[in-house]
Design an enzyme around this catalytic site. Sequence first.
Site, PDB file in Angstrom:
ATOM      1  N   GLY A   1      -6.765  45.986  -4.054  1.00 27.41           N
ATOM      2  CA  GLY A   1      -7.850  45.637  -3.831  1.00 27.41           C
ATOM      3  C   GLY A   1      -8.377  44.336  -4.025  1.00 27.41           C
ATOM      4  O   GLY A   1      -9.642  43.803  -3.668  1.00 27.41           O
TER       5      GLY A   1
ATOM      6  N   GLU B   1      -1.237  47.482  -6.951  1.00 32.16           N
ATOM      7  CA  GLU B   1      -0.470  47.660  -5.578  1.00 32.16           C
ATOM      8  C   GLU B   1      -1.342  46.455  -4.593  1.00 32.16           C
ATOM      9  O   GLU B   1      -2.128  47.071  -3.574  1.00 32.16           O
ATOM     10  CB  GLU B   1      -0.983  48.865  -4.998  1.00 32.16           C
ATOM     11  CG  GLU B   1      -0.308  50.110  -5.814  1.00 32.16           C
ATOM     12  CD  GLU B   1      -0.957  51.473  -5.338  1.00 32.16           C
ATOM     13  OE1 GLU B   1      -2.262  51.301  -4.591  1.00 32.16           O
ATOM     14  OE2 GLU B   1      -0.533  52.470  -5.936  1.00 32.16           O
ATOM     15  N   PRO B   2      -1.056  45.187  -4.879  1.00 35.26           N
ATOM     16  CA  PRO B   2      -1.863  44.264  -4.056  1.00 35.26           C
ATOM     17  C   PRO B   2      -1.432  44.117  -2.754  1.00 35.26           C
ATOM     18  O   PRO B   2      -0.369  44.261  -2.558  1.00 35.26           O
ATOM     19  CB  PRO B   2      -1.725  42.981  -4.827  1.00 35.26           C
ATOM     20  CG  PRO B   2      -0.544  43.056  -5.345  1.00 35.26           C
ATOM     21  CD  PRO B   2      -0.359  44.822  -5.794  1.00 35.26           C
ATOM     22  N   GLY B   3      -2.308  44.054  -1.705  1.00 33.93           N
ATOM     23  CA  GLY B   3      -1.746  43.533  -0.321  1.00 33.93           C
ATOM     24  C   GLY B   3      -2.273  42.617   0.205  1.00 33.93           C
ATOM     25  O   GLY B   3      -1.625  41.354   0.158  1.00 33.93           O
ATOM     26  N   ARG B   4      -3.526  42.558   0.466  1.00 27.75           N
ATOM     27  CA  ARG B   4      -4.652  41.292   0.846  1.00 27.75           C
ATOM     28  C   ARG B   4      -4.111  40.021   0.053  1.00 27.75           C
ATOM     29  O   ARG B   4      -4.142  39.000   0.603  1.00 27.75           O
ATOM     30  CB  ARG B   4      -5.989  41.886   0.998  1.00 27.75           C
ATOM     31  CG  ARG B   4      -6.844  40.790   1.741  1.00 27.75           C
ATOM     32  CD  ARG B   4      -8.435  40.973   1.576  1.00 27.75           C
ATOM     33  NE  ARG B   4      -8.495  42.490   1.653  1.00 27.75           N
ATOM     34  CZ  ARG B   4      -8.919  43.028   2.799  1.00 27.75           C
ATOM     35  NH1 ARG B   4      -9.127  42.309   3.923  1.00 27.75           N
ATOM     36  NH2 ARG B   4      -9.343  44.279   2.682  1.00 27.75           N
TER      37      ARG B   4
ATOM     38  N   TYR C   1     -14.890  45.434  11.873  1.00 23.37           N
ATOM     39  CA  TYR C   1     -15.536  45.196  10.471  1.00 23.37           C
ATOM     40  C   TYR C   1     -16.687  44.136  10.722  1.00 23.37           C
ATOM     41  O   TYR C   1     -17.309  43.939   9.544  1.00 23.37           O
ATOM     42  CB  TYR C   1     -14.745  44.956   9.135  1.00 23.37           C
ATOM     43  CG  TYR C   1     -13.561  45.750   9.137  1.00 23.37           C
ATOM     44  CD1 TYR C   1     -13.552  47.193   8.864  1.00 23.37           C
ATOM     45  CD2 TYR C   1     -12.232  45.159   9.090  1.00 23.37           C
ATOM     46  CE1 TYR C   1     -12.434  47.888   8.775  1.00 23.37           C
ATOM     47  CE2 TYR C   1     -10.948  46.040   9.055  1.00 23.37           C
ATOM     48  CZ  TYR C   1     -11.091  47.202   8.683  1.00 23.37           C
ATOM     49  OH  TYR C   1     -10.020  48.010   8.365  1.00 23.37           O
TER      50      TYR C   1
ATOM     51  N   CYS D   1     -10.951  44.178  28.107  1.00 23.03           N
ATOM     52  CA  CYS D   1     -12.044  44.162  28.671  1.00 23.03           C
ATOM     53  C   CYS D   1     -13.243  45.445  27.920  1.00 23.03           C
ATOM     54  O   CYS D   1     -13.439  46.308  27.945  1.00 23.03           O
ATOM     55  CB  CYS D   1     -11.806  45.342  29.847  1.00 23.03           C
ATOM     56  SG  CYS D   1     -10.889  46.571  29.349  1.00 23.03           S
ATOM     57  N   GLU D   2     -13.611  44.389  26.750  1.00 22.95           N
ATOM     58  CA  GLU D   2     -14.469  45.275  25.784  1.00 22.95           C
ATOM     59  C   GLU D   2     -15.310  43.942  25.369  1.00 22.95           C
ATOM     60  O   GLU D   2     -14.811  42.966  24.873  1.00 22.95           O
ATOM     61  CB  GLU D   2     -13.770  45.707  24.371  1.00 22.95           C
ATOM     62  CG  GLU D   2     -12.928  46.660  24.788  1.00 22.95           C
ATOM     63  CD  GLU D   2     -13.151  47.824  24.332  1.00 22.95           C
ATOM     64  OE1 GLU D   2     -14.418  48.161  23.938  1.00 22.95           O
ATOM     65  OE2 GLU D   2     -12.372  49.011  24.745  1.00 22.95           O
TER      66      GLU D   2
ATOM     67  N   TYR E   1      -3.588  42.756   7.208  1.00 20.49           N
ATOM     68  CA  TYR E   1      -4.284  43.792   8.339  1.00 20.49           C
ATOM     69  C   TYR E   1      -4.576  42.965   9.591  1.00 20.49           C
ATOM     70  O   TYR E   1      -5.359  43.174  10.183  1.00 20.49           O
ATOM     71  CB  TYR E   1      -5.374  44.104   7.542  1.00 20.49           C
ATOM     72  CG  TYR E   1      -5.281  44.878   6.150  1.00 20.49           C
ATOM     73  CD1 TYR E   1      -4.719  45.984   6.136  1.00 20.49           C
ATOM     74  CD2 TYR E   1      -5.687  44.116   4.967  1.00 20.49           C
ATOM     75  CE1 TYR E   1      -4.453  46.616   5.010  1.00 20.49           C
ATOM     76  CE2 TYR E   1      -5.712  44.951   3.675  1.00 20.49           C
ATOM     77  CZ  TYR E   1      -4.698  45.938   3.758  1.00 20.49           C
ATOM     78  OH  TYR E   1      -4.447  46.413   2.735  1.00 20.49           O
TER      79      TYR E   1
END
Length: 403
Positions: free
Chosen positions: A225, A259-262, A302, A328-329, A357
Amino acid sequence: MIDFKALAKEYGTPLYVYDFDYMSAQYTKLKEAFRGRKSIVAYAVKANSNLSVIKHFAKMGSGADCVSIGEVRRAFMAGIPAYKIIFSGVGKSDEEIREAIEKDILYINVESDAELQRVEAIARELDTKARISIRVNPNIDPQTHPYISTGLHDNKFGVDLSTAKRMYIQANNSDNLDPVGIHFHIGSQLTQLQPIREAAEIVADLIRSLEALDIELKFFDVGGGLGIKYDDEVTIEPYDYAQAILGTLTGLDLTILCEPGRFLTANAGYFVTKVLYEKQNGEKKFVVVDGAMNDLLRPSLYGAYHEIEALSDSKEEPREVDIVGPVCESGDFFAKDYALPPLKGGELLVIKSAGAYGFGMGSNYNTRGRSAEVAVENSQERLIRRRENFEDLIALETEFLED
Ligand code: LLP
């Protein structure tokens, strides 16, 4: 300095580029923050699950936090030892639980009473004792984006305190369960220390009440986090983070697991995309690039901000443009009303903070192959995933498979 132009020329665009030295520096910062205490940094594989990225952390001594058996397999393949692998997630299948027990990983992070019953039953079938931890939902508002908030009772994650206590008592009395850890993770991209401290205090109190029942845990898993700077955020220093957590553990001798990811990968990553052309609808100006939401979804999903740098010699004044992809969005954009100078087809944009991510949340929407990925380490570059081609995209469509 990474030579994005040279990399784009060599490997094509769109392209992910990762600075492995930056990843190492982030890992070391966090590990050092917990110096003097037994700790395991378990890289959250979901943030960037390329095997070469995981292997890079494995070589530094990292563990792995996984949320599917696929991620567990990746962790093993990349050389993370079983005793540093943990498996979390609200919906594990029986097959996943069985394989995790057979592989003898450090522990399975259990997220519901029903899951505890499954883990116990499967461990009994296998005639063994499964090491577990229980994910506690401390009902704390982490003050982050609602989609990445996970520590409130409104969120699907973990169990409330009284359920957790009941589950520990059951596990402790079971011949097939060995409760070794306790876990919480209140959200991602956290920039405030207070909610983390409060959550840690609540969980530490639960550990004390379990000790009173002779239930002795070994691991205090504080989740991931830690936020990073995408723009002008004031982020938490690893030292302050560690101190806040350790401050709640007076009198308790537990190994810290985080548990770091980012924190480890986001700012090591760049998404390089090529300008196709500019266009104007009335007053509105667009820069159309060859990358799209299927490559980097965060802005669409987001409304996330990513800094964008134009590699252009243009001396003209910047104007406000929307940077959009070919999908096409209308939601297919990297930024809106972003100041960039007029750009020519073929010039490059570098989208920053894309190492977490990014690729992993990509898809093949619109039958677009996913980008190549390149690592830069000690000023040397290497391809760590080749670009997907059309044959890759149709390879599993059974009625068209060649015999
Ligand atoms: N541990 C658990 C149990 C988690 O659920 C997560 C992330 C992590 C660790 C790693 O969190 P980190 O250190 O990276 O904040 N796709 C979103 C982020 C989703 C995070 C999900 N869980 C985004 O792009 O912002």
